[in-house]
Motif scaffolding. Sequence first.
Motif: not given
Length: 331
Positions: A158-160, A292-293, A299-302, A320-321
């Motif tokens: 997610a993002t903040s 931060p798309s 990050k999701a794929a990793s 991910v901020p």
Amino acid sequence: MRVTIAEVARRARVSKATVSRVLNNKGDVDASTAIRVREVIAATGYTPSARAVGLAKGRAQTVGMLVPSLTWPWMGDVLQGVADVLEARGYGLLLNTMNRGGDSLTQFARHVSANAFDGLLLIEPPDTLSYITRLHENGLPVVMIDDRGHHPGFPSVATSNREGASDAAAHLLGTGRRRLAMITGPAEFGCTRDRVDGFRTILDDAGVEFDRRLQVEGDFTRTGGDAALRRMLAAGAEFDAVFAHNDLTAVGVLDALRAAGRTVPDDVAVVGFDDIPVAAHTRPALTTVRQPSREMGEKAASLLLSRLAGETLPEDPLIVPTSLVIRESTA
């Protein structure tokens, strides 16, 4: 012609099974034989097909991805981040949208039944959660993107959103604005609720009264932002700043303010959210909260690949901020 495993085996004077064991780093091949096989592989330029590697490992070497649509402004960046990670690790991507409603879900279900992918990346389309939950409970690895922990049973990135909206409010107050308006996204979206909460909390903490007439629901489109701002003007409430829940909405706000004879930022300051490419090219250039798309996709794929490798994923969302990008629309 493409070099085959049979050709490698013939030149190295071993069986195809031995070549396969060397490729998969099995420890039951003696060192001299393994060296000879690797020398032949290097000399011939042989590369195993992804399909062959997948079959050897009992996998498709493919990740599925289900999204509502490809028209969302930040979707391309998310997909690029996903693709960068998967390609580097030798995985393919099977992308499905929900553009055709039930027909799209039926096609996706056929891919599931065919074991066409090893795990799923998900930006939750409407009316799919119960089906995806069943798949996850039956063992399909799933990682959600842009979920913010609203579905705690799934690993997620997610993002903040809340903090990003708070930064927007604090920046506007810091420029001396006190009559702040907000055009939200659709009320059913989790990001909308988070952004409203973050924005309003900063105003409350600063003792700045918020006029409820100055919160209007939009639809994340340019035309929706224009229409929402016109409704706000018609309501007669005074405002000197607008926080739009995405950049396309903010562009519509700029259109409506220009048509109403209001100057930006002298009469009204404007802040968007996302930092899509158009934000730097509006007139004036748009202050916005950068989402931060691409990093979220990476990050999701990793995370998903880690899960496929047998790792246990964290229960809390990976955040991910966001960051505030200040441009001329709030100067």
